[in-house]
Write a protein that holds these residues in place. Structure first.
Motif, PDB file in Angstrom:
ATOM      1  N   ALA A  16     150.310  -1.088  48.876  1.00  0.00           N
ATOM      2  CA  ALA A  16     151.190  -1.918  49.706  1.00  0.00           C
ATOM      3  C   ALA A  16     151.960  -2.914  48.846  1.00  0.00           C
ATOM      4  CB  ALA A  16     150.371  -2.646  50.757  1.00  0.00           C
ATOM      5  N   ILE A  17     151.288  -3.530  47.879  1.00  0.00           N
ATOM      6  CA  ILE A  17     151.957  -4.479  46.982  1.00  0.00           C
ATOM      7  C   ILE A  17     153.049  -3.785  46.188  1.00  0.00           C
ATOM      8  CG2 ILE A  17     151.622  -5.950  44.952  1.00  0.00           C
ATOM      9  CD1 ILE A  17     148.732  -6.449  46.107  1.00  0.00           C
ATOM     10  N   ASP A  18     152.780  -2.582  45.719  1.00  0.00           N
ATOM     11  CA  ASP A  18     153.792  -1.828  44.963  1.00  0.00           C
ATOM     12  C   ASP A  18     155.044  -1.611  45.811  1.00  0.00           C
ATOM     13  OD1 ASP A  18     152.180  -1.701  42.746  1.00  0.00           O
ATOM     14  OD2 ASP A  18     151.458   0.338  43.148  1.00  0.00           O
ATOM     15  N   GLN A  19     154.857  -1.354  47.100  1.00  0.00           N
ATOM     16  CA  GLN A  19     156.022  -1.177  47.965  1.00  0.00           C
ATOM     17  C   GLN A  19     156.797  -2.484  48.137  1.00  0.00           C
ATOM     18  OE1 GLN A  19     153.920   1.299  51.223  1.00  0.00           O
ATOM     19  NE2 GLN A  19     156.027   2.036  51.199  1.00  0.00           N
ATOM     20  N   TRP A  20     156.090  -3.595  48.292  1.00  0.00           N
ATOM     21  CA  TRP A  20     156.778  -4.884  48.417  1.00  0.00           C
ATOM     22  C   TRP A  20     157.508  -5.262  47.127  1.00  0.00           C
ATOM     23  CZ3 TRP A  20     158.193  -6.846  52.726  1.00  0.00           C
ATOM     24  CH2 TRP A  20     157.455  -6.601  53.881  1.00  0.00           C
ATOM     25  N   ASN A  21     157.062  -4.713  46.008  1.00  0.00           N
ATOM     26  CA  ASN A  21     157.755  -4.968  44.746  1.00  0.00           C
ATOM     27  C   ASN A  21     159.129  -4.309  44.680  1.00  0.00           C
ATOM     28  OD1 ASN A  21     156.495  -6.772  42.897  1.00  0.00           O
ATOM     29  ND2 ASN A  21     154.823  -5.305  42.638  1.00  0.00           N
ATOM     30  N   THR A  22     159.413  -3.419  45.604  1.00  0.00           N
ATOM     31  CA  THR A  22     160.736  -2.782  45.657  1.00  0.00           C
ATOM     32  C   THR A  22     161.658  -3.472  46.658  1.00  0.00           C
ATOM     33  OG1 THR A  22     160.113  -1.166  47.371  1.00  0.00           O
ATOM     34  CG2 THR A  22     159.661  -0.571  45.070  1.00  0.00           C
ATOM     35  N   TYR A  23     161.227  -4.588  47.228  1.00  0.00           N
ATOM     36  CA  TYR A  23     162.029  -5.312  48.217  1.00  0.00           C
ATOM     37  C   TYR A  23     163.352  -5.725  47.590  1.00  0.00           C
ATOM     38  CZ  TYR A  23     162.606  -8.300  52.352  1.00  0.00           C
ATOM     39  OH  TYR A  23     163.035  -8.864  53.535  1.00  0.00           O
ATOM     40  N   PRO A  24     164.486  -5.410  48.201  1.00  0.00           N
ATOM     41  CA  PRO A  24     165.783  -5.632  47.557  1.00  0.00           C
ATOM     42  C   PRO A  24     166.115  -7.117  47.387  1.00  0.00           C
ATOM     43  CG  PRO A  24     165.970  -4.076  49.378  1.00  0.00           C
ATOM     44  CD  PRO A  24     164.615  -4.707  49.489  1.00  0.00           C
ATOM     45  N   ARG A  25     166.748  -7.429  46.278  1.00  0.00           N
ATOM     46  CA  ARG A  25     167.176  -8.802  46.021  1.00  0.00           C
ATOM     47  C   ARG A  25     168.101  -9.303  47.137  1.00  0.00           C
ATOM     48  NH1 ARG A  25     166.703 -13.046  41.928  1.00  0.00           N
ATOM     49  NH2 ARG A  25     168.380 -14.483  42.463  1.00  0.00           N
ATOM     50  N   ALA A  26     168.977  -8.453  47.626  1.00  0.00           N
ATOM     51  CA  ALA A  26     169.911  -8.870  48.683  1.00  0.00           C
ATOM     52  C   ALA A  26     169.149  -9.282  49.934  1.00  0.00           C
ATOM     53  CB  ALA A  26     170.883  -7.747  49.005  1.00  0.00           C
ATOM     54  N   VAL A 133     148.741  -6.047  55.402  1.00  0.00           N
ATOM     55  CA  VAL A 133     147.680  -5.805  54.421  1.00  0.00           C
ATOM     56  C   VAL A 133     146.708  -4.761  54.963  1.00  0.00           C
ATOM     57  CG1 VAL A 133     145.838  -6.856  53.060  1.00  0.00           C
ATOM     58  CG2 VAL A 133     147.895  -8.186  53.614  1.00  0.00           C
ATOM     59  N   PRO A 134     146.544  -3.639  54.275  1.00  0.00           N
ATOM     60  CA  PRO A 134     145.612  -2.614  54.774  1.00  0.00           C
ATOM     61  C   PRO A 134     144.173  -3.137  54.885  1.00  0.00           C
ATOM     62  CG  PRO A 134     147.063  -1.696  53.097  1.00  0.00           C
ATOM     63  CD  PRO A 134     147.298  -3.167  53.091  1.00  0.00           C
ATOM     64  N   ASP A 135     143.652  -3.716  53.802  1.00  0.00           N
ATOM     65  CA  ASP A 135     142.297  -4.267  53.795  1.00  0.00           C
ATOM     66  C   ASP A 135     142.429  -5.776  53.928  1.00  0.00           C
ATOM     67  OD1 ASP A 135     139.577  -4.634  53.541  1.00  0.00           O
ATOM     68  OD2 ASP A 135     139.561  -4.382  51.362  1.00  0.00           O
ATOM     69  N   TRP A 136     142.532  -6.242  55.166  1.00  0.00           N
ATOM     70  CA  TRP A 136     142.990  -7.600  55.442  1.00  0.00           C
ATOM     71  C   TRP A 136     141.885  -8.649  55.529  1.00  0.00           C
ATOM     72  CZ3 TRP A 136     141.474 -10.076  60.012  1.00  0.00           C
ATOM     73  CH2 TRP A 136     140.792  -9.256  60.923  1.00  0.00           C
ATOM     74  N   LYS A 137     140.656  -8.251  55.812  1.00  0.00           N
ATOM     75  CA  LYS A 137     139.605  -9.235  56.037  1.00  0.00           C
ATOM     76  C   LYS A 137     139.312 -10.090  54.805  1.00  0.00           C
ATOM     77  CE  LYS A 137     137.391  -6.822  59.885  1.00  0.00           C
ATOM     78  NZ  LYS A 137     136.138  -6.222  60.411  1.00  0.00           N
ATOM     79  N   PRO A 138     139.271  -9.540  53.584  1.00  0.00           N
ATOM     80  CA  PRO A 138     139.091 -10.409  52.421  1.00  0.00           C
ATOM     81  C   PRO A 138     140.218 -11.429  52.271  1.00  0.00           C
ATOM     82  CG  PRO A 138     138.577  -8.149  51.843  1.00  0.00           C
ATOM     83  CD  PRO A 138     139.203  -8.107  53.207  1.00  0.00           C
ATOM     84  N   ALA A 139     141.445 -11.048  52.657  1.00  0.00           N
ATOM     85  CA  ALA A 139     142.565 -11.997  52.584  1.00  0.00           C
ATOM     86  C   ALA A 139     142.352 -13.155  53.547  1.00  0.00           C
ATOM     87  CB  ALA A 139     143.881 -11.279  52.884  1.00  0.00           C
TER      88      ALA A 139
END
Length: 252
Positions: A16-26, A133-139
């Motif tokens: 999931a974090i890897d996907q958010w790393n592709t979030y466009p600057r615009a 977050v897929p595994d959200w309880k630790p967060a």
């Protein structure tokens, strides 16, 4: 509009974090200075009402994204620490801090990992994060552990009962839902969201020693809906049903 759901058990937080790393600057820039339409009109006012006066208070923005809410907190006099695992989003936030010098401390970390911030904060804000977050309880545990005794935790989510509100309203002129009690993945433009019943979050908070102070379900004003209708058909649905849920809880 047809929404395809997938179960969540194979996806990792790292993916999931890897996907958010592709979030466009615009898209990050489009959030300036107070977030998108929903955040400006629905979430921000409720978040700040529940937080109260933040002047001089230590506040953690847990999962800060590109940092817009951290900057709003700092503008109101809070001492802000912000945690974000996606490097692209964090780099943008740090650029803004270099420009504005508000004193925000940005930390590159995943909420689900130990943060070494136990008991540091008067308030923790976790806005539109846990549902991504897929595994959200630790967060969530990290957010609670970061609070001092009596500290305030404010969480916002896509309301689990009304997640697909706008698209469903456009199609049917009313809201429809099924599979509410299950947990599943909802594909989105940049990275998926995860559906869980509202009771799942509330019961987890109770189990972590938190007391519910308020559950807010904000609705859009009729005036804001009229202004937005030409570019956002179906926006009147937001005046009838809550697309978001905001939870305030205190650590006992």
């Amino acid at each position: 509009m047809t929404t395809h759901h997938r179960t969540t058990h194979h996806r990792t937080n790292r993916a999931a974090i890897d996907q958010w790393n592709t979030y466009p600057r615009a898209a990050m820039e489009a959030m300036e200075p107070e977030g998108d339409f929903a955040k400006r009109h629905l979430l921000n006012p409720v978040l700040f009402r529940l937080l109260g006066d933040v002047r001089g208070r230590r506040v953690l923005d847990a999962g800060c994204g590109q940092g817009y809410f951290s900057r709003l907190l700092a503008d109101r006099g809070a001492h802000v620490t912000a945690v974000e695992p996606a490097r692209a989003l964090l780099d943008y936030a740090r650029e803004k801090e270099a420009e504005r010098r508000q004193g925000i401390r940005y930390v590159h970390a995943e909420l689900g990992q130990p943060l070494a911030m136990e008991g540091e904060f008067d308030a923790v804000v976790c806005s539109m994060v846990l549902g991504t977050v897929p595994d959200w309880k630790p967060a969530l545990r990290s957010c609670v552990r970061a609070l001092r005794p009596g500290g305030l935790l404010v969480i916002s989510l896509n309301h689990p009962a009304f997640e697909q509100l706008l698209s469903t309203w456009r199609t049917h002129g009313a809201y429809r839902i099924h599979r509410y009690l299950e947990e599943y993945e909802i594909p989105q433009t940049h990275a998926p969201d995860y559906h869980r019943p509202l009771s799942t979050y509330l019961n987890e908070l109770a189990g972590l020693g938190c007391r519910l102070r308020e559950l807010a379900e904000p609705g859009l004003s009729a005036a804001a809906a009229r202004d937005a209708e030409p570019t956002t058909p179906g926006i009147e649905s937001y005046t009838q049903l809550p697309n978001f849920a905001v939870i305030a809880a205190s650590l006992e």
